[in-house]
Each structure stands twice: as structure tokens, then as C-alpha cells.
Design a protein around this motif. Structure first.
Motif, short mmCIF file in Angstrom:
data_model
loop_
_atom_site.label_atom_id
_atom_site.label_comp_id
_atom_site.label_asym_id
_atom_site.label_seq_id
_atom_site.Cartn_x
_atom_site.Cartn_y
_atom_site.Cartn_z
N PHE A 38 0.85 -1.18 0.00
CA PHE A 38 0.00 0.00 0.00
C PHE A 38 0.89 1.23 0.00
O PHE A 38 1.89 1.29 0.72
CB PHE A 38 -0.93 0.02 1.22
N TYR B 266 0.90 5.78 -0.35
CA TYR B 266 0.10 7.01 -0.34
C TYR B 266 1.02 8.23 -0.46
O TYR B 266 2.20 8.17 -0.16
CB TYR B 266 -0.77 7.11 0.91
N VAL C 115 -4.38 7.87 -2.04
CA VAL C 115 -4.10 6.48 -1.68
C VAL C 115 -4.36 5.53 -2.85
O VAL C 115 -5.13 5.82 -3.77
CB VAL C 115 -4.95 6.04 -0.47
N GLU C 116 -3.71 4.35 -2.73
CA GLU C 116 -4.00 3.26 -3.65
C GLU C 116 -5.29 2.56 -3.24
O GLU C 116 -5.72 2.64 -2.08
CB GLU C 116 -2.86 2.24 -3.62
N THR D 285 -5.54 -0.42 -2.62
CA THR D 285 -5.20 -1.48 -1.66
C THR D 285 -5.23 -0.97 -0.21
O THR D 285 -4.81 -1.70 0.70
CB THR D 285 -3.80 -2.04 -1.97
N PHE D 286 -5.71 0.22 0.01
CA PHE D 286 -5.75 0.82 1.35
C PHE D 286 -6.33 -0.14 2.39
O PHE D 286 -5.74 -0.38 3.45
CB PHE D 286 -6.57 2.12 1.32
#
Length: 818
Positions: free
Chosen positions: A96, A98, A126-127, A129-130
Motif C-alpha cells: 500500500f 500514499y 491512496v492506492e 489497496t488501502f
């Protein structure tokens, strides 16, 4: 039997109401303080345990070594490193990343024509996948689809309420603008979820989660690469990165593999980058890398605060034990009668332990009630958000159970073991007394109390004086009156400043207005470094210093003290290229302040030249944990790092803020008016120190008061025990003053012994604590003497009533006692 023992215990309490009440109250106050401190420590030590798998989640940090061999650590890594780890190492289950850029974002709600500016640590790109790595407490929306589309965002409850006035806002739209991330343009985003406000024991507490893919249209303009290139780059695009690994992963081996894979990436660029992993649960106490936006913590402060909690509990327990043993020594005849009627030693021990358990239980219940009543005050003091439910967590209940049993057993041990061993024939004949042993034991306990009290007074004095030291700087002197208004970072066109300034200056009470860097400089702020040459000294020597940028009015607004030369002249356009140095910079040049005036200065990055026109006294513009660096002030605001400062009259703060907001909206319609005071920034800079100062001061006062409460009870008991002796002395001709001095001398001797222990101990421990600061006070004899005087006064005031009462009693009444 149990019912009978309970009745006896209650009757004993009723018969000795005064000492029982004093006992319960002192212990309850101490326990309530310990409960609140335990709550604080529990939250501090449980940081980041709220996330998905904190025990196996790590941040990738790097140590950068430059050509001069200087090393610096950063909590970010090239974005592509995590991708390579995920691809090549199956033990890496999830990654993850950011971005939380500096400078505020503008968030616009077009429907309601509302614009807000974000603060540091509120907004994260953020991605998707957070949720695989971080805590994602979604209230509205679908967690799996929240970031499925590019132009999406998730709000916290607090943010949703702030912008829309309600919480269920899924499907609504907001526009977000940032000077770099969106190239100064508004990006239209859809709200796909609303989450609970983040808990306070997390290193990030986001209010806005924005999809990184929303940057796709802007990346080529701002970074010169596409978003996919950025997220896969191994030699560019530093970004905050987390990995979640399988249980049992050898992190040392994984770290060595990453270093072997990527360690030589930047060698051609003239520096070495070495990766290392930091466990998520270690972020809060990481001394190398700052992972937070609120400042990390120091284990030393946890130890200090925990020690204070333990000391308070110890003082309360000592009070309880002192009064319990004093009360129990009156019950020798009761023991004799019970034994003569057939009670065995075990039954007597059981009786005394039961009374101790009952008294401590009552004190514990009162302590819980006090803790509930004081919870809001403690939250404000400690910057926490505890609720009544926090007091009834399993860990807290277990801790209270342990405290209850330990205090009951320790305090009940003397009467249970000592008194139950008396022989009934000797007791009933009056041949047994409490003896010197218990009295010596109580005196030792009081010495311990006094020692702790003196130490806490010394600690409080040192901490408060050290905090006062930071307030002696020029920046802090007017910090509560200096209003900071967000200006730069793409928020306001620079061309608007002259108009805005002239409108503000129409108010004669607002004479100081300036545009300058964000001050003071917090640890995670961007660098303000500059490289310059002084051709008049040496054309080859490059000086890497700090530079503050402000308009011509910056030195006057902050009342800087000149030791040589002059400030910037608004009638002289050339002063925009000229410089004012601090004393440290002049010392580095081996010149006097007067000699350096007029020397040429050239910026090696821009090749622009100017001259030194003044020298000001050193002032801390960073934390006092950091040595004051050589610094230059240039008479030209930074192109993006700009804060508008207005000094307000101390007696019209709110009225002038309202006036400024009105002027702002008139000159800059549609731009949010976001302000704070310079003192607020100092509060953030010294959050740990100021928090600890407030907590130490409050709980030290409480500890000393608890000690005085016990001292009062013990003075009462001592005066009672010496009633006949006082009568005999007075019959023999002793005056009231002589009797009073005799009684006071008992406690003054105890205090003297305590001071001999606590003064060197307090000096040594506080001297060690002060080593954490580059600039620190000296612990003089004044602080030590003041601590002794304070305790002396408190001792005399506390015991004087009982001793005076005993010393003035008529001899006839004293000799008839019992």
C-alpha cells in the motif's frame, strides 16, 4: 461467620469514622489518578494496533548517504520498490502506498458554494489497496468498490459533517485543488464512502482519502511522467510505502534482498540509498524517522509519566498502610478478647484481611466515580478522547482487580500478622503495646512519601523552567498575538498581496502585516536550505545554510533585534536581493557583525547576487532540540511557501479576526479564510514536552496533596499517642511552644532524611532528562531550595493544627486520657 465478620468490620469503620474516611479518600484520589494515567499509557502503547495486521505490517524507509558521507533517514521509498517486492517475494502479501503532500488542498462544494482548506495530515492520495493494510471503518458505501473508479474519494464522519452538514453523503461530488498534485486545477471527485473518524492511537488520522488514479490527467504536467510510470519507478517517485507480510517472514533476509536488488540504484546520481523496514507498531516511538503528522512519542516520557503514576499510587498506598496500622494498633485488647473466646490466629488474620479488602473496595469504587467526573478535564489536558466505556475495558478491569488485591494484602498484612500473634493473657493485662517497631515502620513509609514529594516538586520546577526557555525566543514572544493566515501554495494569487495588505493597514490597530515562510519550522516541513558564496571572502567556499524569505516588513513584524546594520527599506527595490544574517552565520564567516555589512552574497542555484545589510540576534525558528543553524533572511517572499502574518492587539483578538475575515472575503472572494496563531504551531512543535509539562505539574501537585492528607492523619495519630506524655511535660513546666516544637521535630527529622535522599536523586534524573535538549537550563540551587521550602511549609501547615491542639490541651485532661 462471614456475616459476623462483616458486621464487625462495619462497626469498626463506624467507631473510627474520621480515620476511615481519611483512609478511603486518600486512597481513592490516588487510585483515580492512577486509573487515568493507566488509560493514557495503555493508549500510547497500543498505537497502530487498530490496523489490519499490525504485527506483520512494515514501512519501507531509506537511509540516504550523500557525497560528504552525511546520513539522513526518510520514511519513504521509490514507488516501484514495493512492486518488485510483491512480484519477486511471495511472503509479501500486500502493498500500500500514499502521498500526503505539503501545502493545503482546496476542497470545494459547488452546491453550497463552500470552500475549505485542509491541514497537514488530513488528506491522503491512496492506492485502492488501502483496506488490505490499513484500518478502514466504512459506515456508508462498499469497502471493496470504494476506489474501483479513478475519480473517487472517501470522507470521515467529521469531514462529511463539516462540508455537507450530514454524514451519509455517498454519491455527492466535491472538487479538490492542489498547487502540485492537480497542477493548480480543480479535480472533480465522487464520494464513494464515509468512514468513522480515526482513533487517536493511529499514526495517520485521515479525513479525506483520495484515489491516486485521479491524478492521471495531472501527472504529466506536474511530475513529467504518467501515474503508471510514477508508481513503477525504482529511481524516482519517492512515496510512503507499506508492505504486509506472511507470518514467520524473516524481515532481515527480506531487507537484505531488497538492498541487493535496489541498493545501487542511485549511485550514479552521487549518493547511496539503503532501505530498511520499520514495524507499523514501532512508528509512534521511532526516533529515526517521523511517520506521523502530529509528532511521535518518546519512551522516556512514557517512563516518566508511568513513574509518576506509580509514585502517586505508592504515596496513596503508604497513606493507607500508615493509617491502617495506626488504627489497628488500638485493637490489641480486641485481639485478646477474641482469642480468649476461642478465635484462632487464622480467623483473626482473615478478619483483618477482610476489613482491608472492604476498605480498599470502597476506595476503588469512589476512585472510579472520581475518574468519570474528571475524564473531560483529563482529555483536555492529555489531548485524548477517552469515554466512560474506556474505564471498563477488560485490561483496565484486570488492572483494577490486581491493584485492589495487592493494596488490600499489603495494607492488611501488618494487623493480620502482627496483632494476631499477641498472647491473650499479656494483652488483657496491658503488657503489650504497639511498640517501637510499627512506629519505625510508619516513619520509614513517611520518609518514602517525603522523598517522592520532594522529587516531584524538583521535577515540576525543572520541566516548567525548561518550557519557559522556549518562550524566550522572538518568535514566541508575540506568538499568542501573531495571526497566521494560509496564503501561498496556489491558494491566493501573489499579485493580490499588495491590495490585501493596504486594506488591512487601514485599521490603525493592525500596523504589522507581513508575508513570509511558515513559522516556526516543524520537523516534517520541507527544507529551507540555500547554498551561497561570499565572493569578498572566498570564491571557492560554498556555504550550505538556511534561508527565510519574507517581504520588507518581516523583521519589524516579529520585532527582530538588530546587532548591526539595518532592516529592509521599502523605498529601495534593490533590497529584495539583499540579506540579513543571524549571529551564527556571522561567526561561521569569522567576521564581526559590523565587518560583514556590505559584503556581496551570491546564490549558487540562481546566480543572483545581493549584499549583507544587517545582522540580527539568533532566534530559534526550529525546535530547541536542534542547534540554531547559520541563517539568512531575504527581502523577497518565497514563491509558494507563504503565510500572511498579522499582529493583533491583545485586548481585541476576536474583533480583529472578524474584521480580517471581512476584508479577506471582500478582496479575495471564493477563497477560504483559514487561520491559526503562531502559538498553535509552537504547541504542535513542543506537543510532547508541553503535554508532559502539564501532566507532570498536575499530577505532582495531586501527589503532594495526597501525601499531605496522609501526613494529617499520621499527625493526628501521633498527637493522640503522646497525649499522656504531653500532660506530664506540661505538669513538669513545659510551655506550649516547647511541646509544639517537640511534636513538629518528629516530622522535621523525617523531612530532613527525605531531602538528603531526594535532592541528589532529583538533580541527577532531571539533569539526564535535560540532555535531550540542545538548549537547556542549568539546575541551580534555587530550584532545590525552593522544593525543600515548599515541602517544609506544607508539612508545618499540615501537622500544625493537630500538634497545636494537642499542645494546648489541659494537663488534667491529658492525664485522664484512657
Amino acid at each position: 461467620m462471614l456475616k459476623n465478620l462483616f458486621k464487625v468490620a462495619v462497626r469498626n469503620f463506624a467507631r473510627q469514622r474520621g480515620s476511615a474516611l481519611l483512609n478511603v479518600l486518600g486512597l481513592a484520589i490516588g487510585l483515580s489518578a492512577a486509573i487515568l494515567i493507566f488509560l493514557y499509557l495503555q493508549e500510547e502503547l497500543s498505537y497502530d494496533t487498530v490496523h489490519v495486521d499490525p504485527a506483520h505490517t512494515y514501512g519501507i524507509a531509506v537511509e540516504v548517504t550523500d557525497e560528504q558521507g552525511e546520513k539522513n533517514q526518510y520514511g519513504s521509498a521509490p514507488a516501484g520498490w514495493a512492486v518488485r517486492l510483491k512480484e519477486q517475494f511471495p511472503e509479501v502479501e500486500a502493498i500500500f502506498r500514499y502521498i500526503a503532500p505539503g501545502f493545503p488542498h482546496s476542497i470545494r462544494n459547488q452546491e453550497e458554494d463552500k470552500v475549505l482548506l485542509t491541514q497537514d495530515g488530513e488528506i491522503f492520495w491512496v492506492e485502492e489497496t488501502f483496506a488490505q493494510v490499513m484500518h478502514f471503518p466504512l459506515l456508508y458505501g462498499n469497502a471493496k468498490e470504494a476506489f474501483a473508479k479513478p475519480n473517487t474519494m472517501v470522507l470521515s464522519e467529521r469531514a462529511a459533517q463539516r462540508i455537507f452538514g450530514e454524514t451519509n453523503v455517498v454519491g455527492k461530488r466535491l472538487e479538490v485543488k492542489h498547487i502540485w498534485m492537480t497542477d493548480g486545477q480543480y479535480a472533480d471527485l465522487e464520494v464513494t464512502g464515509v468512514m468513522e473518524d480515526y482513533p487517536t492511537n493511529s499514526h495517520i488520522r485521515p479525513d479525506y482519502l483520495l484515489n491516486l488514479q485521479a491524478l492521471k490527467p495531472f501527472m504529466p504536467q506536474t511530475f513529467g511522467i504518467t501515474i503508471d510510470e510514477y508508481l513503477n519507478s525504482v529511481d524516482n517517485g519517492f512515496i510512503t510505502t507499506y508492505i504486509r507480510t506472511q507470518q514467520g517472514t524473516d524481515m532481515n533476509k527480506l531487507e537484505a534482498s531488497l538492498e541487493k536488488l535496489m541498493g545501487n540504484t542511485f549511485v550514479d546520481q552521487g549518493f547511496q540509498v539503503d532501505p530498511f523496514f520499520v514495524k507499523l507498531t514501532d512508528f509512534h516511538f521511532d526516533e529515526q524517522v517521523d511517520w506521523t503528522f502530529t509528532g511521535g512519542a518518546d519512551y522516556d516520557y512514557i517512563f516518566v509519566f508511568g513513574s509518576i503514576g506509580l509514585m502517586i499510587l505508592l504515596i496513596a498506598c503508604v497513606n493507607y498502610m500508615n493509617l491502617a496500622t495506626a488504627r489497628a494498633s488500638r485493637r490489641c485488647k480486641e485481639v485478646g478478647v477474641r482469642k480468649s473466646l476461642g478465635s484462632n490466629r487464622f480467623q483473626l488474620m482473615y478478619q483483618f484481611f477482610q476489613e482491608s479488602l472492604l476498605t480498599t473496595l470502597v476506595a476503588l469504587l469512589v476512585a472510579l466515580l472520581l475518574a468519570m467526573l474528571m475524564l473531560n478535564i483529563f482529555n483536555n489536558l492529555a489531548d485524548k478522547s477517552f469515554t466512560v466505556a474506556s474505564l471498563f475495558q477488560p485490561q483496565m478491569l484486570l488492572a483494577l482487580l490486581v491493584i485492589w488485591l495487592v493494596v488490600s494484602v499489603v495494607a492488611g498484612s501488618y494487623p493480620a500478622v502482627f496483632l494476631s500473634g499477641f498472647k491473650p493473657t499479656e494483652v488483657l493485662k496491658g503488657k503489650v503495646s504497639a511498640g517501637k517497631g510499627p512506629a519505625r515502620f510508619r516513619q520509614v513509609l513517611v520518609v518514602g512519601q517525603f522523598t517522592i514529594s520532594v522529587f516531584l516538586i524538583i521535577s515540576t520546577g525543572v520541566v516548567l523552567q525548561q518550557m519557559r526557555l522556549l518562550q524566550s525566543s522572538k518568535l514566541f514572544e508575540s506568538a499568542t498575538q501573531m495571526l497566521s493566515i494560509r496564503y501561498g501554495g496556489g491558494i491566493v494569487p501573489e499579485s493580490s498581496y499588495p491590495v490585501l495588505r493596504q486594506e488591512i493597514l487601514k485599521d490603525p490597530d493592525l500596523a504589522h502585516v507581513t508575508l513570509a515562510n511558515h513559522l516556526p519550522r516543524l520537523d516534517y516541513f520541507g527544507p529551507i536550505d540555500v547554498s551561497v558564496i561570499f565572493p569578498d571572502i572566498n570564491n571557492e567556499q560554498v556555504w550550505a545554510w538556511k534561508e527565510l524569505n519574507g517581504d520588507y516588513f518581516f523583521p519589524a513584524a516579529f520585532d527582530m533585534e538588530f546587532v548591526a546594520g539595518r532592516t529592509f527599506d521599502e523605498q529601495n527595490p534593490a533590497d529584495s536581493n539583499n540579506y540579513i544574517l543571524n549571529e551564527t552565520a556571522v561567526r561561521h564567516l569569522n567576521k564581526s557583525p559590523e565587518e560583514i555589512l556590505g559584503y556581496a552574497v551570491m546564490d549558487t542555484a540562481t546566480d543572483e547576487s545581493g549584499r549583507v545589510i544587517g545582522v540580527v540576534k539568533d532566534f530559534p525558528y526550529e525546535s530547541i532540540h536542534t542547534t540554531i543553524q547559520p541563517m539568512m533572511i531575504q527581502g523577497r517572499p518565497h514563491p509558494s511557501n507563504q503565510i500572511l502574518y498579522v499582529r493583533l492587539p491583545s485586548d481585541q483578538i476576536q474583533e480583529k479576526i472578524a474584521s480580517l475575515e471581512s476584508i479577506w472575503k471582500e478582496v479575495l472572494p471564493g477563497i477560504a479564510f483559514d487561520y491559526w496563531f503562531v502559538s498553535d504551531e509552537f504547541g504542535r512543535m513542543y506537543q510532547s514536552e508541553m503535554l508532559m509539562a502539564d501532566l507532570v505539574q498536575t499530577f505532582s501537585i495531586l501527589a503532594v496533596l495526597i501525601a499531605c492528607l496522609g501526613l494529617y492523619g499520621l499527625a493526628s495519630y501521633t498527637a493522640e499517642q503522646k497525649t499522656k506524655e504531653i500532660g506530664i511535660r506540661k505538669v513538669m513546666g513545659a510551655t506550649v511552644e516547647q511541646v509544639l516544637f517537640m511534636l513538629l521535630l518528629i516530622f522535621l527529622k523525617i523531612m530532613l532524611i527525605a531531602c538528603l535522599i531526594s535532592l541528589p536523586l532529583g538533580y541527577w534524573l532531571m539533569h539526564s532528562w535535560l540532555q535531550n535538549f540542545v538548549y537547556r537550563i542549568d539546575i541551580g540551587w534555587g530550584i532545590l531550595a525552593f522544593s525543600v521550602v515548599i515541602l517544609l511549609v506544607l508539612t508545618i501547615v499540615t501537622v500544625s493544627y493537630q500538634t497545636l491542639k494537642a499542645s494546648t490541651l489541659q494537663p488534667a485532661a491529658s492525664l485522664r486520657y484512657e
